[in-house]
Design a protein around this motif. Structure first.
Motif: not given
Ligand SMILES: Cc1ncc(C[n+]2csc(CCOP(=O)(O)OP(=O)(O)O)c2C)c(N)n1
Ligand SMILES: [Mg+2]
Lengths: 82, 328
Positions: B107, B317-318, B320-324
């Motif tokens: 980021t 955590q970390g 994937d994008s956090g959306k799956l």
């Protein structure tokens, strides 16, 4: 005071076998002298002193397992005590 | 050196000192079994990292190699957060997931170290393509070793950067050895800048032990990239003082060669000379600086040792994008 220790080498080295002591407590050692020989899961390894002085106590006996990273003896400069 | 001011000079010197002390300290801790998986020591290569990172902006992108502590510290990450990562603690820059070889904070434009020789340039080239596509006013730097200079993907990436005029700097952290292999023995044509210039981009062989020289070339390359003029290739000649990895007992180079580089080409000694002769600091002030660095690294070790391990519950955590919604 220099600590002579079993280096942690490789990804997963846990213990080494202390094969042989080449210097005894109270012996004079010169920088570069091999103090002990160890065996890891991959190789045998000489552990030399990097400084000159007098060898302190053997903290492990020959044929004993030493956890990686642990000190097996110290080299004392003049005036130092263990 | 005309535009070098005192605070910049002292900051460059201090950053190089931080890297040196950090690496020598971490190397010892590694041998004591405190750093899982070992590490690659960058001592001797400080000027390449500090010269480069001091010449780019905070949100420019970097992608680096398996030897990346120096790049990461020079990007401005604290010794604490990098040391904690080496200890794989939750407070580390990669939250304890990465360890020594995978320092990253995507980021913030740190696209990470990685274990694939030659990958850094490809990753940075992709970032540069993204930057160009979005129209951001920033650039990407891909670090690569001399060994990585003989991998196909590196040259494919350089070619694409050249034809698409991507805002990319290819920075060769040329410490002259790939594990045990001397660069001169494996470099067809002998001259890396000449090889790169065949791809149609400006290419330079420079002194990687001179922090100001590195900084100058990177500054110019960045300006070109921002002006839409495309990539630049910089081969910075440097030297690594320690083995390829911690504890290596190498027989492939002489102690005399190492001593020669250390005593005549050391980047910190050389720049200390510049700092003193420019009247920016006295020897006593340089010694104080070194002492303050020593303290900082000691504190970093204490911080790393006392930091918690990552929580098992945070393991997804970390990933994937956090959306799956990956679940244990
Ligand atoms: C694709 C690939 N090939 C081989 C290796 C094994 N390897 C790890 S580091 C290294 C040498 C890299 O040398 P260089 O690029 O000069 O980087 P340095 O270690 O000098 O920083 C090799 C061959 C690897 N990690 N990846
Ligand atoms: Mg190399």
């Amino acid at each position: 005071m220099e600590e002579i220790f079993v280096p942690a080498l490789g990804m997963a080295m846990d213990n080494a076998m202390l094969l042989e002591w080449l210097k005894q407590p109270g012996d004079t050692v010169n920088a570069g002298d091999v103090v002990a020989v160890i065996e890891t899961d991959k190789t045998t390894l000489d552990l030399p002193a990097e400084t000159s002085g007098v060898l302190g106590k053997h903290r492990y006996a020959a044929n004993e397992e030493v956890p990686a990273g642990n000190t097996i003896a110290v080299v004392l400069a003049p005036g130092e005590v263990e | 050196m005309s535009n070098l001011d005192k605070s910049t000079a002292l900051s460059l010197l201090r950053q190089m000192m931080v890297i040196r002390d950090f690496e020598e300290t971490a190397d010892k801790l590694c041998l004591r079994g405190k750093v899982p998986g070992g590490m690659h020591n960058s001592s001797g290569q400080e000027a390449v990292a500090v010269g480069t990172l001091s010449a780019i902006a905070k949100d420019d992108v970097i992608a680096t190699t398996h030897r990346s502590h120096h790049h990461t510290l020079a990007k401005g990450y604290s010794a604490k957060s990098v040391m904690a990562e080496l200890f794989t603690k939750a407070t580390g820059i990669s939250h304890g997931r990465g360890g020594s070889m995978h320092l990253a904070e995507v980021t913030e434009g740190h696209f990470g170290g990685n274990g694939i020789v030659g990958a850094g340039v490809g990753i940075a080239m992709g970032a540069a393509l993204g930057i160009q596509h979005i129209g951001d006013k920033k650039i990407a730097v891909g670090f690569v070793g001399d060994g990585g200079m003989n991998t196909g993907r590196t040259w494919e990436s350089i070619n694409m950067a050249s034809i698409w005029k991507l805002p990319l700097i290819i920075l060769v952290d040329n410490n002259q050895y790939a594990v045990e292999t001397f660069v001169g023995r494996v470099t067809g044509g002998g001259d890396l800048a000449k090889r790169a210039s065949g791809f149609g981009l400006p290419a330079y062989n420079i002194d990687g032990q001179d922090v100001l020289e590195v900084r100058k070339y990177v500054t110019e390359a960045r300006e070109r990239a921002l002006a839409g003029e495309g990539p630049t290739f910089i081969n910075a000649l440097t030297y690594r003082y320690y083995g390829h990895n911690v504890g290596e007992k190498g027989q492939y180079r002489t102690q005399e060669e190492i001593a020669q580089w250390r005593t005549t080409q050391d980047p910190i000694d050389k720049f200390t000379g510049v700092v003193i002769s420019s009247g920016f600091a006295t020897q006593a002030e340089v010694d104080e600086l070194r002492a303050s660095v020593r303290k900082e690294i000691d504190e970093a070790v204490a911080y790393a040792e006392s930091s918690p391990e990552p929580e098992i519950a945070s393991i997804t955590q970390g990933v994937d994008s956090g959306k799956l919604g990956v679940q244990l």
